[in-house]
Design a protein around this motif. Structure first.
Motif, PDB file in Angstrom:
ATOM      1  N   THR A   1      -2.224  -1.884   5.080  1.00  0.00           N
ATOM      2  CA  THR A   1      -3.206  -0.886   4.828  1.00  0.00           C
ATOM      3  C   THR A   1      -4.062  -0.523   5.926  1.00  0.00           C
ATOM      4  OG1 THR A   1      -5.056  -0.225   3.065  1.00  0.00           O
ATOM      5  CG2 THR A   1      -5.042  -2.444   4.211  1.00  0.00           C
ATOM      6  N   GLY A   2      -5.173   0.548   5.784  1.00  0.00           N
ATOM      7  CA  GLY A   2      -6.047   0.879   6.979  1.00  0.00           C
ATOM      8  C   GLY A   2      -5.291   1.462   8.107  1.00  0.00           C
ATOM      9  N   CYS A   3      -5.749   1.211   9.229  1.00  0.00           N
ATOM     10  CA  CYS A   3      -5.197   2.254  10.441  1.00  0.00           C
ATOM     11  C   CYS A   3      -3.744   1.849  10.763  1.00  0.00           C
ATOM     12  CB  CYS A   3      -5.844   1.772  11.803  1.00  0.00           C
ATOM     13  SG  CYS A   3      -7.551   2.829  11.575  1.00  0.00           S
TER      14      CYS A   3
ATOM     15  N   ASP B   1      -3.835  -3.582  18.471  1.00  0.00           N
ATOM     16  CA  ASP B   1      -4.852  -3.725  17.403  1.00  0.00           C
ATOM     17  C   ASP B   1      -4.374  -4.615  16.289  1.00  0.00           C
ATOM     18  OD1 ASP B   1      -6.596  -2.103  18.665  1.00  0.00           O
ATOM     19  OD2 ASP B   1      -6.109  -0.389  17.093  1.00  0.00           O
ATOM     20  N   PRO B   2      -5.128  -5.566  15.684  1.00  0.00           N
ATOM     21  CA  PRO B   2      -4.596  -6.451  14.563  1.00  0.00           C
ATOM     22  C   PRO B   2      -4.035  -5.542  13.530  1.00  0.00           C
ATOM     23  CG  PRO B   2      -6.859  -6.247  14.560  1.00  0.00           C
ATOM     24  CD  PRO B   2      -6.446  -5.589  15.863  1.00  0.00           C
ATOM     25  N   VAL B   3      -2.762  -6.200  13.038  1.00  0.00           N
ATOM     26  CA  VAL B   3      -2.212  -5.498  11.743  1.00  0.00           C
ATOM     27  C   VAL B   3      -2.957  -5.580  10.608  1.00  0.00           C
ATOM     28  CG1 VAL B   3      -0.108  -5.290  10.373  1.00  0.00           C
ATOM     29  CG2 VAL B   3       0.135  -5.626  12.986  1.00  0.00           C
ATOM     30  N   GLU B   4      -3.272  -4.696   9.780  1.00  0.00           N
ATOM     31  CA  GLU B   4      -4.214  -4.782   8.679  1.00  0.00           C
ATOM     32  C   GLU B   4      -3.511  -4.854   7.460  1.00  0.00           C
ATOM     33  OE1 GLU B   4      -7.332  -1.690   8.874  1.00  0.00           O
ATOM     34  OE2 GLU B   4      -6.602  -1.225  10.769  1.00  0.00           O
ATOM     35  N   PHE B   5      -4.060  -5.909   6.674  1.00  0.00           N
ATOM     36  CA  PHE B   5      -3.542  -6.253   5.239  1.00  0.00           C
ATOM     37  C   PHE B   5      -4.629  -6.455   4.299  1.00  0.00           C
ATOM     38  CE2 PHE B   5       0.012  -7.767   7.844  1.00  0.00           C
ATOM     39  CZ  PHE B   5       1.145  -7.222   7.190  1.00  0.00           C
ATOM     40  N   VAL B   6      -4.385  -6.336   3.251  1.00  0.00           N
ATOM     41  CA  VAL B   6      -5.196  -6.645   2.099  1.00  0.00           C
ATOM     42  C   VAL B   6      -4.477  -7.368   1.132  1.00  0.00           C
ATOM     43  CG1 VAL B   6      -7.104  -4.800   1.810  1.00  0.00           C
ATOM     44  CG2 VAL B   6      -4.799  -4.425   0.944  1.00  0.00           C
ATOM     45  N   VAL B   7      -5.210  -8.615   0.514  1.00  0.00           N
ATOM     46  CA  VAL B   7      -4.309  -9.615  -0.167  1.00  0.00           C
ATOM     47  C   VAL B   7      -5.180  -9.453  -1.326  1.00  0.00           C
ATOM     48  CG1 VAL B   7      -3.683 -11.966  -0.207  1.00  0.00           C
ATOM     49  CG2 VAL B   7      -3.932 -10.587   1.898  1.00  0.00           C
TER      50      VAL B   7
ATOM     51  N   LEU C   1      -4.158   7.239  -0.525  1.00  0.00           N
ATOM     52  CA  LEU C   1      -5.833   6.944  -0.971  1.00  0.00           C
ATOM     53  C   LEU C   1      -6.181   5.536  -0.595  1.00  0.00           C
ATOM     54  CD1 LEU C   1      -5.486   8.961  -4.363  1.00  0.00           C
ATOM     55  CD2 LEU C   1      -6.904   9.673  -2.410  1.00  0.00           C
ATOM     56  N   ARG C   2      -5.519   4.481  -1.133  1.00  0.00           N
ATOM     57  CA  ARG C   2      -5.958   3.239  -1.081  1.00  0.00           C
ATOM     58  C   ARG C   2      -6.054   2.831   0.471  1.00  0.00           C
ATOM     59  NH1 ARG C   2      -8.089  -1.715  -2.979  1.00  0.00           N
ATOM     60  NH2 ARG C   2      -9.002  -2.358  -0.925  1.00  0.00           N
ATOM     61  N   MET C   3      -5.245   3.350   1.341  1.00  0.00           N
ATOM     62  CA  MET C   3      -5.137   3.346   2.722  1.00  0.00           C
ATOM     63  C   MET C   3      -6.689   3.807   3.479  1.00  0.00           C
ATOM     64  SD  MET C   3      -2.646   5.469   5.524  1.00  0.00           S
ATOM     65  CE  MET C   3      -3.559   7.055   4.976  1.00  0.00           C
ATOM     66  N   THR C   4      -6.840   4.964   2.942  1.00  0.00           N
ATOM     67  CA  THR C   4      -8.153   5.806   3.327  1.00  0.00           C
ATOM     68  C   THR C   4      -9.184   4.965   2.971  1.00  0.00           C
ATOM     69  OG1 THR C   4      -6.923   7.917   3.052  1.00  0.00           O
ATOM     70  CG2 THR C   4      -9.305   8.044   3.215  1.00  0.00           C
ATOM     71  N   LEU C   5      -9.290   4.369   1.706  1.00  0.00           N
ATOM     72  CA  LEU C   5     -10.575   3.658   1.499  1.00  0.00           C
ATOM     73  C   LEU C   5     -10.540   2.667   2.226  1.00  0.00           C
ATOM     74  CD1 LEU C   5     -12.607   2.397  -0.488  1.00  0.00           C
ATOM     75  CD2 LEU C   5     -10.853   1.306  -1.819  1.00  0.00           C
ATOM     76  N   ASP C   6      -9.654   1.867   2.579  1.00  0.00           N
ATOM     77  CA  ASP C   6      -9.643   0.526   3.658  1.00  0.00           C
ATOM     78  C   ASP C   6     -10.198   1.161   5.068  1.00  0.00           C
ATOM     79  OD1 ASP C   6      -9.159  -1.411   1.854  1.00  0.00           O
ATOM     80  OD2 ASP C   6      -6.890  -0.890   1.822  1.00  0.00           O
TER      81      ASP C   6
END
Length: 297
Positions: A72-74, A89-95, A131-136
């Motif tokens: 997710t995210g950037c 940059d750190p690889v972004e995840f949501v869990v 949409l979720r990516m943008t939220l994060d």
């Protein structure tokens, strides 16, 4: 962690699991350590010669991400063609919030509520929907991205049509995620007319100090088009422009000078912002604009 083709096939044209390559007899441990491979994460390798960009790191990290993790995210934005993340940059995840996990060096994992419509399949795992990516991007404060920066990234997504403003507003409306207030404020500050992230950052820094500047204003002498301004305060005829490195290349300095001279002849004043000023002294930048406004009252 069930994996499929990307984890199970060692074709050595992209990221692969070192343990799998050894267990399958494709490589020995000595070959893995001393061969033509770079280790991106623990147990994840890529052949040397591949461009070591953030998208490659995302493809590598997904092989060892926790069960149910969503890119997710950037990081997701970079995979989707918006290079918001730098190589390291750190690889972004949501869990999923009930999912346990161990931290992974080189990644940023955040536990949160996930709905089925928040993600879709990608390689050996999942990627956030736009949409979720943008939220994060907007809501995650742990990565310490400035508020003007995330508004600029939102502007870029809106400008490209990756997301729709009204749809995003509805998506954010009924959520209670951590950081949702910041996300809604970023949406209120956003403007899809902006054509670069630094331009957006300048606009947001000004607005945070109660200076409203309109993006991408066209200037005419009668019906003759003279040029377009990054930002303008129309009542004061004050133009504010960000000059990145490309403004110093080739014919661009001459073209900029000619355009600005034509517009100045119509009573406008220009303030040119450099990269150093924007990122090293944004308060000083705002003070310079305010002083110009006071002169032109």
């Amino acid at each position: 962690m069930p994996r499929n083709q990307y984890a199970e096939i060692c074709d050595f044209t992209g990221p692969f699991l070192g343990s799998h390559a050894v267990s399958q007899g494709d490589l020995t441990r000595a070959q893995l350590r001393s061969g033509p491979y770079n280790r991106l994460f623990q147990n994840v390798y890529v052949p040397r010669g591949l461009p070591l960009d953030h998208e490659l790191r995302c493809k590598a990290a997904i092989l060892i991400a926790p069960e149910g993790a969503v890119l997710t995210g950037c990081s997701a934005a970079t995979v989707r063609g918006f290079p918001f993340a730098l190589e390291n940059d750190p690889v972004e995840f949501v869990v999923p919030e009930r999912q346990g996990f161990h931290s992974l060096r080189g990644t940023h994992l955040r536990r949160t509520r996930l709905l089925g419509e928040d993600f879709e399949p990608w390689r050996d795992g999942r990627i956030a929907t736009p949409l979720r990516m943008t939220l994060d991007i907007l809501a995650d404060t742990r990565l310490r991205r400035s508020f003007p920066r995330v508004v600029g990234q939102l502007d870029a997504l809106l400008h490209a049509g990756c997301i729709d403003r009204e749809t995003l507003e509805a998506y954010l409306g009924n959520r209670h995620d951590h950081g949702i207030g910041r996300a809604r404020q970023a949406l209120a500050f956003s403007d899809g007319r902006a054509e670069s992230i630094p331009e957006s950052e300048v606009r947001v820094w000004l607005r945070l100090r109660d200076i409203e500047a309109e993006p991408q204003v066209e200037v005419y002498r009668g019906t003759l088009f003279l040029g377009r301004l990054d930002l303008a305060i129309l009542k004061a005829k004050l133009a504010i422009e960000y000059d990145g490195a490309w403004h110093l290349l080739g014919e661009q300095p001459r073209l900029d000078a000619r355009r600005r001279a034509l517009i100045e002849a119509e009573g406008w004043e220009f303030i040119v912002i450099t990269k150093e000023e924007l990122y090293a002294d944004p308060r000083g930048m705002v003070d310079r604009v305010r002083a110009a406004l006071n002169r032109r009252k």
